[in-house]
Design an enzyme around this catalytic site. Structure first.
Site, PDB file in Angstrom:
ATOM      1  N   THR A 121       0.844  -1.191   0.000  1.00 48.07           N
ATOM      2  CA  THR A 121       0.000   0.000   0.000  1.00 48.07           C
ATOM      3  C   THR A 121       0.883   1.246   0.000  1.00 48.07           C
ATOM      4  O   THR A 121       2.101   1.159  -0.199  1.00 48.07           O
ATOM      5  CB  THR A 121      -0.980  -0.037   1.190  1.00 48.07           C
ATOM      6  N   LYS A 178       3.646   1.105  -3.957  1.00 47.27           N
ATOM      7  CA  LYS A 178       3.074   0.288  -5.027  1.00 47.27           C
ATOM      8  C   LYS A 178       3.888   0.363  -6.321  1.00 47.27           C
ATOM      9  O   LYS A 178       3.830  -0.549  -7.143  1.00 47.27           O
ATOM     10  CB  LYS A 178       1.632   0.700  -5.303  1.00 47.27           C
TER      11      LYS A 178
END
Length: 200
Positions: free
Chosen positions: A63, A67
């Protein structure tokens, strides 16, 4: 050996993923545990190598803000992650770390489930980080005619086969585009858009 999986980011202690996955593991008699791992940018390379070299780790979710950064540490990316330029799910398959992007599928499925009659003319997206890229990709796959994008830094927005139809807007243009958009998506961290508007 008990298997481990993680959600990795810089503020993952607030994530509900460990609660959800550990419940699912228990219900399905899976001998594994799902944990969160908070990593700051300065230690990202070191900590990721530790995780990738841990034989008990079978995969992890990525997250904010990693990413995109995770790509250089894994062996392969699937077709969608390659096109999107962001990864949110990494699995160990035959001793190789494989990156996928499932964010776009989740977003597309949500539209189908909760807004099946939504017109697909104009979409407005705030933010072009890992999540924003997946959302833009999903909107393109779903056939939206016009996709308007606002991002704090236009340097992050590149033009290629996948995003050549994006219309890049400044904040004033974006606020005007609100009126003609069939859907508006904020893919920035929760408080970022508010701070951005109040500072203009």
């Amino acid at each position: 050996m008990k298997r481990k999986a993680y959600v990795i980011g810089n503020n993952t202690k607030k994530s509900l993923s460990p609660h959800i996955f550990n419940y699912w593991f228990k219900e399905n008699n899976i001998d594994g545990t799902y944990l969160y791992k908070e990593i700051n940018k300065r230690n990202f390379k070191t900590e990721i190598h530790k995780i990738l070299n841990d034989e008990s780790v079978c995969g992890f979710n990525i997250t904010i803000p990693y990413k995109e950064a995770i790509s250089e540490y894994i062996n392969k990316r699937d077709e969608h992650a390659e096109k999107i330029g962001a990864i949110n799910c990494v699995s160990k398959i035959k001793n190789e770390w494989i990156g996928k992007n499932t964010d776009w599928v989740g977003f597309s499925n949500s539209l189908d489930a909760f807004a099946p009659d939504l017109k697909k003319n104009n979409a407005l997206v705030f933010g072009y980080g890992g999540a924003g890229k997946a959302i833009v990709y999903a909107l393109q796959q779903d056939g939206f005619k016009n996709i308007y994008l606002h991002n704090r830094s236009q340097k992050r927005i590149f033009t290629n086969q996948n995003n050549q139809f994006l219309k890049i807007l400044n904040l004033e243009e974006s606020l005007l585009a609100v009126q003609k958009s069939d859907i508006i998506i904020n893919s920035t961290p929760v408080d970022l858009l508010t701070n951005l508007i109040s500072s203009e």
